[in-house]
Design a protein around this motif. Structure first.
Motif, PDB file in Angstrom:
ATOM      1  N   LYS A 130       0.848  -1.209   0.000  1.00  0.00           N
ATOM      2  CA  LYS A 130       0.000   0.000   0.000  1.00  0.00           C
ATOM      3  C   LYS A 130       0.875   1.248   0.000  1.00  0.00           C
ATOM      4  O   LYS A 130       0.564   2.226  -0.676  1.00  0.00           O
ATOM      5  CB  LYS A 130      -0.924  -0.004   1.232  1.00  0.00           C
ATOM      6  CG  LYS A 130      -2.077  -0.972   1.075  1.00  0.00           C
ATOM      7  CD  LYS A 130      -3.411  -0.284   1.302  1.00  0.00           C
ATOM      8  CE  LYS A 130      -4.499  -1.054   0.591  1.00  0.00           C
ATOM      9  NZ  LYS A 130      -5.729  -1.167   1.321  1.00  0.00           N
ATOM     10  N   LYS A 140       2.057  -4.696  -8.214  1.00  0.00           N
ATOM     11  CA  LYS A 140       0.632  -4.963  -8.398  1.00  0.00           C
ATOM     12  C   LYS A 140       0.012  -5.602  -7.158  1.00  0.00           C
ATOM     13  O   LYS A 140       0.690  -6.294  -6.395  1.00  0.00           O
ATOM     14  CB  LYS A 140       0.424  -5.909  -9.586  1.00  0.00           C
ATOM     15  CG  LYS A 140       1.021  -5.412 -10.901  1.00  0.00           C
ATOM     16  CD  LYS A 140       0.401  -4.110 -11.337  1.00  0.00           C
ATOM     17  CE  LYS A 140       1.003  -3.606 -12.643  1.00  0.00           C
ATOM     18  NZ  LYS A 140       0.717  -2.173 -12.843  1.00  0.00           N
ATOM     19  N   CYS A 141      -1.284  -5.378  -7.044  1.00  0.00           N
ATOM     20  CA  CYS A 141      -2.008  -5.949  -5.919  1.00  0.00           C
ATOM     21  C   CYS A 141      -2.969  -7.013  -6.445  1.00  0.00           C
ATOM     22  O   CYS A 141      -3.917  -6.696  -7.158  1.00  0.00           O
ATOM     23  CB  CYS A 141      -2.789  -4.832  -5.223  1.00  0.00           C
ATOM     24  SG  CYS A 141      -3.894  -5.440  -3.959  1.00  0.00           S
ATOM     25  N   GLY A 142      -2.705  -8.266  -6.102  1.00  0.00           N
ATOM     26  CA  GLY A 142      -3.556  -9.344  -6.608  1.00  0.00           C
ATOM     27  C   GLY A 142      -4.355 -10.059  -5.545  1.00  0.00           C
ATOM     28  O   GLY A 142      -5.347 -10.717  -5.838  1.00  0.00           O
ATOM     29  N   MET A 174      -2.735 -11.067   0.482  1.00  0.00           N
ATOM     30  CA  MET A 174      -2.599 -12.103   1.513  1.00  0.00           C
ATOM     31  C   MET A 174      -1.334 -12.934   1.336  1.00  0.00           C
ATOM     32  O   MET A 174      -1.188 -13.984   1.945  1.00  0.00           O
ATOM     33  CB  MET A 174      -3.817 -13.020   1.486  1.00  0.00           C
ATOM     34  CG  MET A 174      -5.099 -12.320   1.913  1.00  0.00           C
ATOM     35  SD  MET A 174      -6.512 -13.405   1.791  1.00  0.00           S
ATOM     36  CE  MET A 174      -6.312 -14.351   3.288  1.00  0.00           C
ATOM     37  N   ASP A 200      -0.516 -14.605  -1.311  1.00  0.00           N
ATOM     38  CA  ASP A 200      -0.753 -15.826  -2.081  1.00  0.00           C
ATOM     39  C   ASP A 200      -0.283 -15.755  -3.531  1.00  0.00           C
ATOM     40  O   ASP A 200       0.052 -16.768  -4.121  1.00  0.00           O
ATOM     41  CB  ASP A 200      -2.253 -16.156  -2.099  1.00  0.00           C
ATOM     42  CG  ASP A 200      -2.791 -16.513  -0.718  1.00  0.00           C
ATOM     43  OD1 ASP A 200      -2.011 -17.073   0.079  1.00  0.00           O
ATOM     44  OD2 ASP A 200      -3.974 -16.235  -0.450  1.00  0.00           O
ATOM     45  N   CYS A 201      -0.330 -14.546  -4.139  1.00  0.00           N
ATOM     46  CA  CYS A 201      -0.212 -14.514  -5.608  1.00  0.00           C
ATOM     47  C   CYS A 201       1.129 -14.020  -6.126  1.00  0.00           C
ATOM     48  O   CYS A 201       1.494 -14.319  -7.253  1.00  0.00           O
ATOM     49  CB  CYS A 201      -1.346 -13.699  -6.221  1.00  0.00           C
ATOM     50  SG  CYS A 201      -1.130 -11.909  -6.117  1.00  0.00           S
ATOM     51  N   THR A 240       2.160 -11.052  -7.097  1.00  0.00           N
ATOM     52  CA  THR A 240       2.243  -9.940  -8.057  1.00  0.00           C
ATOM     53  C   THR A 240       2.900  -8.706  -7.446  1.00  0.00           C
ATOM     54  O   THR A 240       3.303  -7.808  -8.164  1.00  0.00           O
ATOM     55  CB  THR A 240       0.849  -9.520  -8.581  1.00  0.00           C
ATOM     56  OG1 THR A 240       0.031  -9.157  -7.466  1.00  0.00           O
ATOM     57  CG2 THR A 240       0.177 -10.644  -9.339  1.00  0.00           C
ATOM     58  N   SER A 298       7.187 -20.685  -7.762  1.00  0.00           N
ATOM     59  CA  SER A 298       5.850 -21.228  -7.488  1.00  0.00           C
ATOM     60  C   SER A 298       5.045 -20.356  -6.516  1.00  0.00           C
ATOM     61  O   SER A 298       3.851 -20.569  -6.352  1.00  0.00           O
ATOM     62  CB  SER A 298       5.943 -22.663  -6.976  1.00  0.00           C
ATOM     63  OG  SER A 298       6.604 -22.673  -5.732  1.00  0.00           O
ATOM     64  N   LEU A 307       1.874 -16.525  -8.962  1.00  0.00           N
ATOM     65  CA  LEU A 307       0.875 -17.153  -9.828  1.00  0.00           C
ATOM     66  C   LEU A 307       0.788 -16.449 -11.177  1.00  0.00           C
ATOM     67  O   LEU A 307       1.003 -15.251 -11.278  1.00  0.00           O
ATOM     68  CB  LEU A 307      -0.500 -17.116  -9.156  1.00  0.00           C
ATOM     69  CG  LEU A 307      -0.632 -17.864  -7.828  1.00  0.00           C
ATOM     70  CD1 LEU A 307      -2.027 -17.656  -7.251  1.00  0.00           C
ATOM     71  CD2 LEU A 307      -0.333 -19.349  -8.009  1.00  0.00           C
ATOM     72  N   CYS A 308       0.474 -17.244 -12.195  1.00  0.00           N
ATOM     73  CA  CYS A 308       0.152 -16.700 -13.510  1.00  0.00           C
ATOM     74  C   CYS A 308      -1.023 -17.518 -14.025  1.00  0.00           C
ATOM     75  O   CYS A 308      -1.003 -18.737 -13.932  1.00  0.00           O
ATOM     76  CB  CYS A 308       1.346 -16.831 -14.456  1.00  0.00           C
ATOM     77  SG  CYS A 308       0.905 -16.504 -16.183  1.00  0.00           S
TER      78      CYS A 308
END
Lengths: 158, 764
Positions: A27, A38-40, A43, A45-46, A48, A132, A135-136
């Motif tokens: 943020k 980027k914000c994906g 949490m 998890d992703c 980005t 890993s 994510l994509c």
């Protein structure tokens, strides 16, 4: 509301700011206009939002802005203009067709850089493990692995 | 020998560097002075009656500028239009509400909207809105929903049925009487989240001329018309200056934040941003339709498919949206990509209080293809013939008709691609019985999926080109780019035709006030539709250029070619002019250097839903997938070791983009096998990316892509669409491979280790 005063160097520029204790680095960076982060999911998890903080790749959504006081943060955009390895990865991503929607790309390039800098070899299985946490949904990862493999091969030769 | 310079190469896309360098801005990467933050209050319950909504406390919070409910929406009930030119009427226009009114129909449905100075204030205001809900029992199973006396999902209708469809050909009863082998099975497929990495979002403001202006990434720019209707505005007073999406996959096909933003910016007269959280996105946007599929297939001893009887029940969730269209796809694809003399297909869709279902990459084809390919595999096993052989015997070939009686015009490469995919697996030699204690299996599946929209929607696309005085070209196209390279491929086509390098073509895309409308980035239609529109347009300009060059070179226009930024003689390339020179000559003479051309798809009439006949879709893309898996019989865990993806793409315009779709599609629906969207009585339990697990790089096997380029497509240069077809046959290939490994055929999705382990134990 309690605020913490921090001084952090982002992409080579020193920034002084007051942040709330719970504000994430993600943020904070986005509030400062570093929109390549980027914000994906917010949490962790992703992937980005992956950036380099004090030499290590971190997910900025689960890193507190307050933690970075006195530290150094680099994003894909900042590294692209001054870090040779990042530049090579960016070029490899373009040339291997590794980018579709591009939303995972800045974080993915940082993950690739971290892998190679930690001595990662041109080994497809190892590269897949290393990225890993990023994510994509578009590419099926193949051309992303191709690009990182290509750069890792050249780094090994050099 | 290729006569192409740019088409067919893996040319980097125009936006690749911007994305690599982090320069590409998406929906959330934008702000305006004085901007407010919008937030939706969403229903706590999947089924309830809203008795009242009290916004008083929320409105009293300093810094809160608007709190809106259904009463504040000028036209709250709308039907999805998706930009088609034709009013198709009937059951085909999916109703939805902007904000819940009367009955809440699914958990997460928007009940109220807030605009406030900060995100935190907007959230606080949402907490202060008092909604008096009368909780209802709801209905969560489509078959239960169709029974008399079932709970009614909608407050307006007296039935939960959305639509019924029927297709019949020949006489299935007689065929079953004559069949040597009849296979009957029930299959169940799961809801799927699109999981684009960019959630829904955007910014809207009112410009100095009173135009509601949005900056929202969407697959359907034409939703600006929907917003106009909701607001009671003329179409030309709503504009979307859209931006590239961080993925779409059908989930940004329905309207997302557009109407919410328009309402809030109109009410507050301030710019407003709204971005959905991941949890909000998973809970409240559409899912792939779960379907119950009852198949009865009749075969001869020799493995010839005689008859397919299929009953399909679709769960439409809380609102209609695109369910009727998806149902149409399921219906016409239900017999599979096979020559079937006797066919009877019935389908019905129902409203339930589950998350609404709509478009998801594959659009109703995936579900039936999963079932068909398991039926075929079971038949092969029971008749003792190979998975390849049964498909070769029965697959559609050129000249064969589809179940509606239509004979596809495009090439049908099914036999060739099935052989190619299987051969890659077989060439590795006999499969090992065992690997680290795990059983190895190989599976094959084929599939067909259309490209281009339903013909009765009367689809069209437009592209504009302007040749600049320095010989560069500006391409204007309202083509939503969700990451598939939808815009870049148009540049590639124009570059090819004008003999220019790619970087001489600049695309300006996705602005409803300034770009010709290309129609939706859905239905695997952009390359086919807008690619052809680009060709139509560039040919008009090319003709002018060749004519002028012929005059200047004192030859006939037919003797001139455009190549390497020159207009030169085909027979003597040394004689020629720079491209820019010809452009200057045209400009001097006042000949226009711009054009906007349109391409129309084939049109048909809306079919009789109880007897669907004729051309429903323009053409099909055919795919084959081979998969090799390793299954641990002790734990039920399985790993996909290898994927072979083979497709007739017609012509690969951009090699990397085409391969990228095939690779991405294979992994997207490898996820169909494993992704576990847990919904319990309308409540989504897997609403984060640590619960809803899409494939990571580490889960992904090596993918071999084999592109067949038959040239037999209806797109530019004989191309076919590949985006959705790319995911169509992988899931059944994996499930068939699991059968090959452990002798268990799992007939429902997802295949979790628990389900597989249970099936393995039950077998023994």
């Amino acid at each position: 509301m309690n605020e913490v005063s921090i001084t952090v160097t982002v992409n080579g520029t020193k920034i002084k700011a007051n942040v709330t204790p719970e504000m994430s680095l993600l943020k904070f960076l986005r509030s400062q206009g570093f929109w390549d982060v980027k914000c994906g999911c917010e949490m962790g998890d992703c992937g980005t939002c992956t950036v380099i903080f004090n030499g290590r790749s971190v997910k900025s959504c689960i890193t507190l802005a307050a933690q970075t006081d006195g530290g150094t943060v680099w994003t894909d955009k900042g590294l692209g203009v001054c870090d040779e390895l990042t530049r090579k990865l960016q070029k490899a991503f373009v040339e291997h067709g590794s980018i579709q929607c591009g939303f995972c790309t800045p974080g993915m390039i940082i993950a690739g850089k971290a892998y190679i800098e930690q001595g990662g070899k041109p080994d497809r299985k190892e590269i897949k493990k290393a990225i890993s946490g990023n994510l994509c949904r578009c590419t099926g990862y193949k051309k992303i692995v191709d690009a990182i493999y290509d750069v890792a091969s050249h780094e090994q030769e050099a | 020998m290729s006569c192409f310079e740019t088409v067919g190469t893996p040319a980097p896309r125009h936006d690749a560097w911007a994305k690599a360098e982090g320069e590409q801005l998406y929906s959330d990467d934008f702000a305006l002075p004085g901007m407010l933050y919008g937030k939706a209050l969403r229903s706590k319950y999947p089924a309830a009656v809203i008795r009242s909504v009290d916004t008083g406390k929320a409105k009293a919070v300093p810094g809160v500028h608007a709190v809106l409910t259904a009463q504040d929406v000028p036209r709250n009930i709308d039907v999805t239009k998706f930009g088609q030119m034709k009013d198709v009427g009937g059951g085909f226009e999916g109703l939805y509400k902007v904000l819940a009114d009367g009955k809440v129909r699914f958990k997460g449905e928007a009940v109220a909207l807030v605009a406030a100075e900060t995100e935190e204030l907007a959230e606080e205001a949402c907490r202060l809105i008092e909604v008096d809900y009368e909780v209802q029992p709801g209905v969560f199973d489509p078959e239960e929903a169709l029974k008399p006396g079932a709970y009614l999902v909608s407050s307006e209708d007296n039935s939960n049925q959305i639509m019924k469809c029927h297709i019949e050909k020949g006489d299935v009863d007689q065929a079953f009487a004559e069949a040597d082998l009849i296979i009957e099975n029930e299959y169940r497929t799961s809801a799927v989240d699109h999981t684009y990495l960019e959630t829904e979002g955007g910014v809207a403001w009112i410009d100095e001329n009173g135009v509601i202006t949005m900056r929202v990434g969407t697959q359907v720019l034409e939703h600006y018309r929907t917003v106009a209707k909701i607001m009671g505005f003329p179409h030309n007073k709503v504009r979307n200056m859209s931006i590239p999406m961080g993925g779409g996959f059908g989930g940004k096909e329905d309207i997302t934040v557009e109407a919410f933003l328009a309402l809030l910016t109109w009410k507050t007269k301030r710019p407003v941003k709204m971005v959905w959280s991941r949890e909000e996105s998973i809970e409240s946007h559409s899912k792939r339709h779960p379907e119950i599929l009852r198949y009865k297939s009749g075969f001869t001893k020799a493995g010839i498919l005689l008859a397919q009887q299929v009953d399909i029940v679709l769960d439409g969730g809380g609102y209609t949206y695109l369910t009727p269209w998806v149902q149409m796809y399921s219906n016409i694809n239900a017999p599979g990509c096979y020559r079937v003399p006797h066919i009877k297909i019935d389908s019905v869709s129902a409203l339930t209080n589950n998350t609404f279902t709509s478009a998801n990459r594959g659009f109703g084809a995936n579900q039936v293809n999963f079932a068909t390919e398991l039926q075929m595999d079971e038949a092969a096993a029971r008749l003792g013939i190979s998975p390849l052989e049964i498909r070769r015997k029965n697959c559609l070939k050129n000249g064969d008709e589809l179940c509606t009686g239509f004979i596809p015009q495009g090439h049908i490469a099914l036999e060739e691609i099935a052989q190619k995919a299987w051969k890659v697996l077989e060439d590795a030699g006999p499969k090992p019985d065992d690997m680290d204690g795990r059983k190895i299996g190989r599976g094959l599946a084929i599939g067909m999926m259309s490209y281009g929209r339903l013909c009765f929607l009367h689809d069209s696309s437009r592209v504009g080109l302007r040749i600049e005085l320095d010989g560069s070209v500006t391409l204007r196209a309202g083509v939503p780019d969700l990451g598939g390279g939808q815009a870049s491929v148009l540049c590639q086509i124009v570059a090819e035709e004008l003999g220019l390098p790619m970087d001489k073509i600049h695309p300006y895309i996705m602005d409803t006030h300034l770009t010709p409308l290309c129609g939706t980035t859905t239905a695997t239609r952009q390359l086919y539709m807008s690619g052809n529109a680009a060709l139509v347009t560039v040919h008009v300009l090319k003709e002018r250029i060749l004519k002028k060059a012929g005059e200047l070179l004192k030859v006939q226009p037919e003797e001139v070619q455009l190549i390497h930024e020159r207009a030169c003689l085909i027979n003597d390339p040394s004689r020629g002019l720079p491209f820019g020179g010809v452009v200057a000559a045209l400009s001097n003479e006042g000949i226009s250097l711009f054009h906007e051309g349109q391409f129309n798809a084939p049109f048909s009439e809306v079919p009789n839903l109880m007897d669907i006949k004729g051309r429903i879709l323009p053409d099909m893309t055919y795919t084959a997938h081979g998969a090799e898996v390793a299954v641990d019989e002790e734990t039920g865990r399985f790993e996909v070791l290898r994927i072979v993806a083979c497709a007739d793409v017609g012509k690969a315009i951009n090699r990397h983009s085409c391969e990228g779709q095939m690779e991405g599609g294979a992994i997207y629906n490898m996820g169909y096998v494993t992704e576990n969207m847990i919904q319990e009585k309308g409540y989504t339990r897997s609403h984060s990316l640590s619960e809803y697990l899409i494939p990571t790089a580490a889960d992904t096997p090596e993918i071999e892509t084999i592109m067949v380029e038959s040239g037999g497509g209806l797109g530019p240069y004989g191309a076919k669409g590949i985006g959705e077809p790319a995911d169509n046959s992988i899931a059944p290939a994996i499930v068939n491979a699991i059968y090959d490994a452990v002798g268990v055929r799992v007939k429902s999705l997802p295949v979790t280790p628990e389900i597989l382990l249970f099936a393995i134990k039950n077998k023994a």
